[in-house]
Design an enzyme around this catalytic site. Structure first.
Site, PDB file in Angstrom:
ATOM      1  N   GLU A   9      11.548   4.868  -6.031  1.00 13.31           N
ATOM      2  CA  GLU A   9      10.592   4.174  -6.897  1.00 13.31           C
ATOM      3  C   GLU A   9       9.911   3.044  -6.138  1.00 13.31           C
ATOM      4  O   GLU A   9      10.538   2.040  -5.804  1.00 13.31           O
ATOM      5  CB  GLU A   9      11.303   3.613  -8.130  1.00 13.31           C
ATOM      6  CG  GLU A   9      10.393   2.859  -9.090  1.00 13.31           C
ATOM      7  CD  GLU A   9       9.283   3.744  -9.644  1.00 13.31           C
ATOM      8  OE1 GLU A   9       8.104   3.480  -9.302  1.00 13.31           O
ATOM      9  OE2 GLU A   9       9.591   4.684 -10.382  1.00 13.31           O
ATOM     10  N   GLU A  12       7.149  -2.119  -7.960  1.00 14.86           N
ATOM     11  CA  GLU A  12       8.047  -3.269  -8.026  1.00 14.86           C
ATOM     12  C   GLU A  12       8.056  -3.909  -9.409  1.00 14.86           C
ATOM     13  O   GLU A  12       7.115  -3.802 -10.179  1.00 14.86           O
ATOM     14  CB  GLU A  12       7.637  -4.351  -7.015  1.00 14.86           C
ATOM     15  CG  GLU A  12       7.645  -3.914  -5.573  1.00 14.86           C
ATOM     16  CD  GLU A  12       6.286  -3.475  -5.084  1.00 14.86           C
ATOM     17  OE1 GLU A  12       6.125  -3.291  -3.877  1.00 14.86           O
ATOM     18  OE2 GLU A  12       5.378  -3.297  -5.934  1.00 14.86           O
ATOM     19  N   SER A  67      12.030  -5.061  -1.088  1.00 10.44           N
ATOM     20  CA  SER A  67      10.892  -5.965  -1.301  1.00 10.44           C
ATOM     21  C   SER A  67      11.117  -7.398  -0.828  1.00 10.44           C
ATOM     22  O   SER A  67      11.590  -7.590   0.280  1.00 10.44           O
ATOM     23  CB  SER A  67      10.381  -5.875  -2.733  1.00 10.44           C
ATOM     24  OG  SER A  67      10.005  -4.533  -3.026  1.00 10.44           O
ATOM     25  N   CYS A  81      11.940  -3.357  -5.736  1.00 11.82           N
ATOM     26  CA  CYS A  81      11.538  -1.994  -6.070  1.00 11.82           C
ATOM     27  C   CYS A  81      12.784  -1.129  -6.256  1.00 11.82           C
ATOM     28  O   CYS A  81      13.892  -1.631  -6.409  1.00 11.82           O
ATOM     29  CB  CYS A  81      10.618  -1.437  -4.983  1.00 11.82           C
ATOM     30  SG  CYS A  81      11.357  -1.499  -3.332  1.00 11.82           S
ATOM     31  N   SER A 237       8.045  -3.229   5.090  1.00 16.19           N
ATOM     32  CA  SER A 237       7.852  -4.446   4.305  1.00 16.19           C
ATOM     33  C   SER A 237       7.345  -5.555   5.207  1.00 16.19           C
ATOM     34  O   SER A 237       7.698  -5.622   6.390  1.00 16.19           O
ATOM     35  CB  SER A 237       9.161  -4.899   3.649  1.00 16.19           C
ATOM     36  OG  SER A 237       9.516  -4.047   2.592  1.00 16.19           O
ATOM     37  N   HIS A 250       4.469  -3.804   0.769  1.00 16.21           N
ATOM     38  CA  HIS A 250       5.611  -2.887   0.762  1.00 16.21           C
ATOM     39  C   HIS A 250       5.085  -1.463   0.680  1.00 16.21           C
ATOM     40  O   HIS A 250       4.184  -1.178  -0.107  1.00 16.21           O
ATOM     41  CB  HIS A 250       6.547  -3.204  -0.407  1.00 16.21           C
ATOM     42  CG  HIS A 250       7.017  -4.623  -0.383  1.00 16.21           C
ATOM     43  ND1 HIS A 250       7.977  -5.067   0.500  1.00 16.21           N
ATOM     44  CD2 HIS A 250       6.613  -5.713  -1.070  1.00 16.21           C
ATOM     45  CE1 HIS A 250       8.150  -6.364   0.335  1.00 16.21           C
ATOM     46  NE2 HIS A 250       7.333  -6.786  -0.606  1.00 16.21           N
TER      47      HIS A 250
END
Length: 344
Positions: A9, A12, A67, A81, A237, A250
């Site tokens: 996923e 965020e 993140s 995230c 990141s 990100h």
């Protein structure tokens, strides 16, 4: 029961907490005086860790396994995230700020887009209603001016969820803006630059530096001090520091659920060129869909967004606006390409 396939996923969750205190000497460093052990324990609740960190005279910036975290004297921004439980950071942060530093929470803002894999999210991120209920029961009662809103778009897959709470509906703590960009369906050639070569022998920091230069991310704000990190086998990141302003990127590059985000803060008097930033971000990722959320007191920033990205082949598909106590206005705009550009 059949379970849907779930990739990583990318979208965020973002939490911003502001504090105040009575001791001027304490406020010079404020939350930056929190022991690193307190930060680690808070992140353990969220289920992520620090992988890299940098600081300047204004704030500290941490790249996380999922993140970023930014710590200023009187505010904290934490953005995570994956299947992290971001809102579980609230209780320890409020507790540590009060008991260790004598600081009291004065405002809270939570934002996120629509998850790509909502059924994979753990409680309290199972729905926006669950998140709002969790926040409201965690907040102290003095934050009594509260508002929750889901800002729609023309696409059912894109929406912007916002919750704010403050002690004073007229207390505006900033004259800044926050720009939050979420991008999906990244151009595969551009996303491919965020994969590491097998057994490249590099550290996450040195591989991250290579990606920053290779992709042109270092050209978004050439004045920024960049702290970057490349994950293995893929993902990236970055936190940028330019005086008191931060930026962060990100990237989840896997095809089928590719995602990238860019966020920055600035003020009307800062040197950040919003049009340049937006165009560079679109150029670097070439997304198939993009949303831009602008939080500010005025309309100078959000009105520049469409004019900046439409010459890049992106068309404005929807625009929603709402007002929030202490935050001013939030404008949520969505874009998609007029046609998919070939990448040369």
């Amino acid at each position: 029961m059949a379970f849907a396939f779930s990739g990583f996923e990318g979208f965020e969750k973002r939490l911003e907490l502001h504090f105040f205190g009575d001791h001027p000497a304490m406020l010079q460093l404020g939350l930056r005086k929190l022991d690193f052990e307190c930060i680690q324990q808070t992140l353990q609740e969220v289920q992520c860790t620090v992988v890299s960190a940098v600081g300047n005279s204004y704030f500290d910036a941490y790249v996380l396994s999922e993140s970023s975290l930014f710590v200023y004297p009187t505010k904290i921004i934490i953005k995570t995230c994956g299947t992290t439980q971001l809102l579980k950071s609230m209780t320890p942060l409020i507790f540590y700020a009060h008991t260790h530093l004598g600081l009291t929470l004065s405002s809270c803002r939570y934002t996120r887009g629509n998850f790509i894999f909502p059924l994979s999210q753990p409680f309290p991120h199972t729905s926006f209603n669950d998140e709002v209920t969790y926040i409201e029961t965690t907040l102290p009662p003095n934050l009594c001016f509260r508002k929750a809103s889901t800002m729609p778009s023309k696409s059912s897959s894109h929406a912007w969820h916002v919750f704010t709470a403050t002690t004073d509906s007229h207390a505006l703590y900033h004259h800044n803006y926050t720009l939050e960009i979420c991008m999906t369906d990244l151009d595969p050639l551009h996303a491919g630059k965020f994969f590491r070569r097998p057994a490249d022998g590099k550290s996450g920091d040195s591989a991250g530096r290579e990606m920053t230069e290779l992709t042109g991310i270092d050209g978004i704000n050439p004045h920024a001090l960049v702290c970057d990190f490349a994950f293995d086998p893929c993902g990236y990141s970055m936190n940028g520091m330019d005086g008191e302003w931060y930026s962060t990127i990100h990237v989840t590059p896997e095809e089928g659920y590719s995602y990238a985000s860019f966020e920055c803060v600035g003020s009307r008097s800062s040197d950040v060129d919003v049009v340049h930033v937006l165009r560079k971000v679109v150029q670097i990722f070439r997304p198939g869909a993009m949303s831009v959320s602008t939080t500010s007191l005025g309309n100078e920033v959000w009105r520049k967004v469409a004019g900046a990205v439409e010459p890049m082949g992106m068309k404005l598909r929807s625009c929603a606006m709402d007002q929030f106590p202490d935050s001013g206005s939030v404008v949520f705009q969505t874009f998609s390409p007029l046609r998919r550009k070939s990448t040369h």
